[in-house]
Design a protein around this motif. Structure first.
Motif, PDB file in Angstrom:
ATOM      1  N   LYS A  99     -56.121  12.156  55.253  1.00 12.34           N
ATOM      2  CA  LYS A  99     -56.789  13.135  54.432  1.00 12.34           C
ATOM      3  C   LYS A  99     -55.467  13.801  53.715  1.00 12.34           C
ATOM      4  N   ARG A 100     -54.312  14.238  54.509  1.00  8.28           N
ATOM      5  CA  ARG A 100     -53.457  14.862  53.769  1.00  8.28           C
ATOM      6  C   ARG A 100     -52.847  13.882  52.877  1.00  8.28           C
ATOM      7  N   LYS A 101     -52.424  12.673  53.247  1.00 12.04           N
ATOM      8  CA  LYS A 101     -51.508  11.708  52.309  1.00 12.04           C
ATOM      9  C   LYS A 101     -52.505  11.704  51.178  1.00 12.04           C
ATOM     10  N   ILE A 133     -38.638  22.738  57.461  1.00 13.56           N
ATOM     11  CA  ILE A 133     -38.485  22.664  58.907  1.00 13.56           C
ATOM     12  C   ILE A 133     -39.498  22.085  59.512  1.00 13.56           C
ATOM     13  N   GLU A 134     -40.551  22.377  59.393  1.00 13.81           N
ATOM     14  CA  GLU A 134     -41.801  21.645  60.115  1.00 13.81           C
ATOM     15  C   GLU A 134     -42.260  20.265  59.450  1.00 13.81           C
ATOM     16  N   SER A 135     -41.658  20.112  58.317  1.00 14.69           N
ATOM     17  CA  SER A 135     -42.266  18.863  57.705  1.00 14.69           C
ATOM     18  C   SER A 135     -41.605  17.798  58.368  1.00 14.69           C
ATOM     19  N   ILE A 143     -43.874  16.963  62.554  1.00 20.69           N
ATOM     20  CA  ILE A 143     -44.749  17.871  62.851  1.00 20.69           C
ATOM     21  C   ILE A 143     -46.107  17.692  61.720  1.00 20.69           C
ATOM     22  N   LYS A 144     -45.582  17.864  60.765  1.00 19.73           N
ATOM     23  CA  LYS A 144     -46.388  17.864  59.386  1.00 19.73           C
ATOM     24  C   LYS A 144     -45.913  16.672  58.448  1.00 19.73           C
ATOM     25  N   THR A 145     -46.838  16.232  57.740  1.00 18.01           N
ATOM     26  CA  THR A 145     -46.530  15.587  56.738  1.00 18.01           C
ATOM     27  C   THR A 145     -47.283  16.077  55.374  1.00 18.01           C
ATOM     28  N   HIS A 146     -47.839  17.242  55.590  1.00 14.71           N
ATOM     29  CA  HIS A 146     -48.578  17.831  54.564  1.00 14.71           C
ATOM     30  C   HIS A 146     -48.017  18.574  53.545  1.00 14.71           C
ATOM     31  N   HIS A 147     -46.837  19.148  54.339  1.00 13.40           N
ATOM     32  CA  HIS A 147     -46.113  20.144  53.075  1.00 13.40           C
ATOM     33  C   HIS A 147     -45.748  19.176  51.834  1.00 13.40           C
ATOM     34  N   GLN A 187     -53.475  36.461  53.671  1.00 18.30           N
ATOM     35  CA  GLN A 187     -53.453  35.599  54.934  1.00 18.30           C
ATOM     36  C   GLN A 187     -53.064  34.185  53.838  1.00 18.30           C
ATOM     37  N   PRO A 188     -52.023  33.268  54.756  1.00 20.33           N
ATOM     38  CA  PRO A 188     -51.923  32.112  54.375  1.00 20.33           C
ATOM     39  C   PRO A 188     -53.103  31.112  54.246  1.00 20.33           C
ATOM     40  N   PHE A 189     -53.038  30.189  53.197  1.00 20.20           N
ATOM     41  CA  PHE A 189     -54.013  29.229  53.131  1.00 20.20           C
ATOM     42  C   PHE A 189     -53.443  27.736  52.781  1.00 20.20           C
ATOM     43  N   PRO A 190     -53.617  26.879  53.588  1.00 22.53           N
ATOM     44  CA  PRO A 190     -52.934  25.465  53.354  1.00 22.53           C
ATOM     45  C   PRO A 190     -53.533  24.702  52.199  1.00 22.53           C
ATOM     46  N   GLY A 191     -52.167  24.237  51.775  1.00 25.13           N
ATOM     47  CA  GLY A 191     -52.343  23.255  50.424  1.00 25.13           C
ATOM     48  C   GLY A 191     -53.560  22.521  50.407  1.00 25.13           C
ATOM     49  N   PRO A 192     -53.772  21.561  51.615  1.00 27.42           N
ATOM     50  CA  PRO A 192     -54.915  20.699  51.441  1.00 27.42           C
ATOM     51  C   PRO A 192     -56.099  21.370  51.718  1.00 27.42           C
ATOM     52  N   VAL A 196     -58.518  20.398  55.604  1.00 27.11           N
ATOM     53  CA  VAL A 196     -57.845  20.234  56.947  1.00 27.11           C
ATOM     54  C   VAL A 196     -58.688  21.076  57.852  1.00 27.11           C
ATOM     55  N   ARG A 197     -59.984  21.882  57.455  1.00 24.72           N
ATOM     56  CA  ARG A 197     -60.836  22.765  58.085  1.00 24.72           C
ATOM     57  C   ARG A 197     -62.166  22.045  58.257  1.00 24.72           C
ATOM     58  N   VAL A 198     -62.199  20.918  57.678  1.00 30.54           N
ATOM     59  CA  VAL A 198     -63.574  20.120  57.931  1.00 30.54           C
ATOM     60  C   VAL A 198     -63.235  18.635  58.532  1.00 30.54           C
ATOM     61  N   PRO A 233     -55.219  40.699  61.619  1.00 23.17           N
ATOM     62  CA  PRO A 233     -54.730  39.202  62.007  1.00 23.17           C
ATOM     63  C   PRO A 233     -53.755  38.700  61.073  1.00 23.17           C
ATOM     64  N   TRP A 234     -52.916  37.570  61.561  1.00 28.35           N
ATOM     65  CA  TRP A 234     -52.069  37.089  60.703  1.00 28.35           C
ATOM     66  C   TRP A 234     -52.937  35.990  59.889  1.00 28.35           C
ATOM     67  N   GLN A 235     -53.866  35.125  60.498  1.00 26.58           N
ATOM     68  CA  GLN A 235     -54.729  34.291  59.890  1.00 26.58           C
ATOM     69  C   GLN A 235     -56.017  34.235  60.516  1.00 26.58           C
ATOM     70  N   ASP A 306     -53.079  29.353  72.247  1.00 24.51           N
ATOM     71  CA  ASP A 306     -51.851  29.807  71.513  1.00 24.51           C
ATOM     72  C   ASP A 306     -51.093  28.590  70.924  1.00 24.51           C
ATOM     73  N   LYS A 307     -50.385  28.844  69.813  1.00 21.10           N
ATOM     74  CA  LYS A 307     -49.434  27.920  69.338  1.00 21.10           C
ATOM     75  C   LYS A 307     -47.920  28.125  69.743  1.00 21.10           C
ATOM     76  N   PRO A 308     -47.130  27.419  70.296  1.00 21.96           N
ATOM     77  CA  PRO A 308     -47.839  26.144  71.093  1.00 21.96           C
ATOM     78  C   PRO A 308     -48.469  26.275  72.415  1.00 21.96           C
ATOM     79  N   ALA A 310     -51.185  24.469  70.970  1.00 17.72           N
ATOM     80  CA  ALA A 310     -52.103  23.891  69.781  1.00 17.72           C
ATOM     81  C   ALA A 310     -51.258  24.598  68.679  1.00 17.72           C
ATOM     82  N   THR A 311     -51.779  23.974  67.529  1.00 13.05           N
ATOM     83  CA  THR A 311     -50.962  24.536  66.138  1.00 13.05           C
ATOM     84  C   THR A 311     -52.131  25.528  65.641  1.00 13.05           C
ATOM     85  N   ILE A 312     -51.912  26.123  64.535  1.00 11.56           N
ATOM     86  CA  ILE A 312     -52.834  27.125  64.012  1.00 11.56           C
ATOM     87  C   ILE A 312     -53.959  26.539  63.395  1.00 11.56           C
TER      88      ILE A 312
HETATM   89  P1  XMP Z   1     -49.810  24.995  61.590  1.00 13.88           P
HETATM   90  O1  XMP Z   1     -51.244  24.519  61.877  1.00 13.88           O
HETATM   91  O2  XMP Z   1     -49.040  23.815  61.594  1.00 13.88           O
HETATM   92  O3  XMP Z   1     -49.583  25.776  60.751  1.00 13.88           O
HETATM   93  O4  XMP Z   1     -49.644  25.689  63.067  1.00 13.88           O
HETATM   94  C1  XMP Z   1     -48.480  26.681  60.517  1.00 13.88           C
HETATM   95  C2  XMP Z   1     -48.738  27.410  59.143  1.00 13.88           C
HETATM   96  O5  XMP Z   1     -48.904  26.624  57.795  1.00 13.88           O
HETATM   97  C3  XMP Z   1     -50.252  26.497  57.433  1.00 13.88           C
HETATM   98  N1  XMP Z   1     -50.462  25.065  57.136  1.00 13.88           N
HETATM   99  C4  XMP Z   1     -50.331  24.424  56.009  1.00 13.88           C
HETATM  100  N2  XMP Z   1     -49.735  24.806  54.877  1.00 13.88           N
HETATM  101  N3  XMP Z   1     -50.476  22.751  53.974  1.00 13.88           N
HETATM  102  C5  XMP Z   1     -49.918  24.161  53.741  1.00 13.88           C
HETATM  103  O6  XMP Z   1     -49.345  24.172  52.629  1.00 13.88           O
HETATM  104  C6  XMP Z   1     -50.937  22.184  55.180  1.00 13.88           C
HETATM  105  O7  XMP Z   1     -51.078  21.067  55.353  1.00 13.88           O
HETATM  106  C7  XMP Z   1     -50.881  23.173  56.296  1.00 13.88           C
HETATM  107  N4  XMP Z   1     -51.057  23.263  57.523  1.00 13.88           N
HETATM  108  C8  XMP Z   1     -50.998  24.042  58.288  1.00 13.88           C
HETATM  109  C9  XMP Z   1     -51.178  27.077  58.300  1.00 13.88           C
HETATM  110  O8  XMP Z   1     -52.090  27.699  57.673  1.00 13.88           O
HETATM  111  C10 XMP Z   1     -50.114  28.197  59.012  1.00 13.88           C
HETATM  112  O9  XMP Z   1     -50.185  29.323  58.478  1.00 13.88           O
END
Ligand code: XMP
Length: 315
Positions: A99-101, A133-135, A143-147, A187-192, A196-198, A233-235, A306-308, A310-312
């Motif tokens: 999905k992210r790709k 850093i996380e990508s 950890i992530k391929t999404h950013h 609060q932050p919202f992921p790019g995808p 990623v929430r479905v 809260p943060w998110q 918690d993270k770790p 889990a991820t957020i």
């Molecule tokens: P995770 O889930 O890795 O998320 O603990 C850490 C922070 O990054 C946000 N996040 C994303 N932001 N694209 C983004 O731009 C993504 O695919 C993505 N995945 C996670 C997440 O909401 C949290 O704030």
């Protein structure tokens, strides 16, 4: 912590050197890209064009909220409605990495078209330090391929410009305040987005459920914060799970879906703790979600991890 004024003065000079002609800017409405877009506008004037893409994967009311944020910040931008195209790219895709790709690839194509149309090969992005850093790089676990960092393939003619890449979130917030962007505490919202929430298949119906559930979580948390029942809260969001589960309405047993509620405390998203939410708030969230999505969502869970480890986000 960088000094916002010094940082901005230097960033403007650097941008002018890095962008000799025109550039487009990927503006999602998040704090990072809004700051990058305003910075580009200050440095380059109308040689920078901010582009906001409605992917169809946004939260309820998001395009309107973003329009208002950009207006209040004085950012000139071009809105692009692209939900059909993103949904098509996600058709039949269940695997979160795929999905992210797919989403990343669709963004690249779209920005390539936008750049060509504006007569440039530059793309300004609001990448910040935790993103790359996380990508994952050569020495890190992926950890992530999404950013979007990893998202621009070498074959693309787009050249990335990332004026915020050395900053952490709290520093970006200070810069955003300095730039006059309102409500920098959002609060932050992921790019995808909601993809990623479905969990599992992404279609218009499941996106609608995720959107309704998410709006309930946001409203109830914000109400509880305003009433001093809990700290901000943060998110805080909802995840639509890929599960069929049994519920009961009246005399009937029905099979529906389940939603997980995620509410976390964090400083920089690198680590997080599940928030200790008052049971009454969680109960209100569960009641409203099941009432607003009758027979569609029949069960609501709270994620206490918690993270770790889990991820957020869930995917
Ligand atoms: P995770 O889930 O890795 O998320 O603990 C850490 C922070 O990054 C946000 N996040 C994303 N932001 N694209 C983004 O731009 C993504 O695919 C993505 N995945 C996670 C997440 O909401 C949290 O704030």
């Amino acid at each position: 912590m960088v000094d916002p004024k010094t940082f901005l003065a230097e960033a403007v000079e650097k941008l002018r050197a890095e962008v000799p002609g025109r550039t487009i800017v990927a503006a999602s409405g998040g704090i990072d890209s809004t700051a990058a877009a305003l910075l580009a506008q200050q440095a380059l004037g109308d040689r920078a064009r901010a582009v906001f893409v409605d992917t169809g994967l946004l939260r309820a009311g998001e395009p309107e909220r973003v329009a208002e944020l950009f207006r209040a910040s004085g950012l000139v931008y071009r809105p692009v409605e692209a939900s059909e195209r993103f949904l098509k790219a996600l058709q039949g895709v269940r695997d979160p990495e795929r999905k992210r790709k797919r989403i990343g690839a669709e963004f690249v194509h779209l920005f390539e078209e936008e750049a060509a149309e504006f007569g440039t090969d530059r793309l300004v992005q609001g990448t910040i330090a935790p993103d790359w850093i996380e990508s994952g790089g050569a020495l890190r676990d992926t950890i992530k391929t999404h950013h979007n960092v990893g998202g621009i393939p070498k074959t693309s003619r787009l050249k990335l410009v990332e004026p915020l890449r050395d900053l952490y979130k709290d520093e970006v917030r200070a810069i955003a305040r300095e730039l006059g962007i309102p409500e920098p505490g959002r609060q932050p919202f992921p790019g995808p987005g909601l993809a990623v929430r479905v969990h599992g298949a992404v279609d218009r119906d499941r996106l609608r459920r995720a959107r309704v559930a998410n709006a309930v979580v946001e409203q109830e948390v914000e109400r509880a914060v305003a009433a001093n029942e809990m700290r901000p809260p943060w998110q805080y969001f909802a995840v639509l799970l890929d599960a069929r589960t049994v519920g009961v309405t009246g005399d009937n047993r029905v099979h529906g879906e389940a939603v997980s509620v995620r509410i976390v405390e964090s400083v920089d998203a690198m680590t997080a703790t599940a928030a200790a939410v008052p049971p009454a708030v969680l109960a209100r969230i569960a009641r409203r979600i099941t009432r607003e999505l009758p027979r569609e969502v029949v069960r609501v869970l709270y994620d206490v991890t918690d993270k770790p480890p889990a991820t957020i986000e869930w995917e």
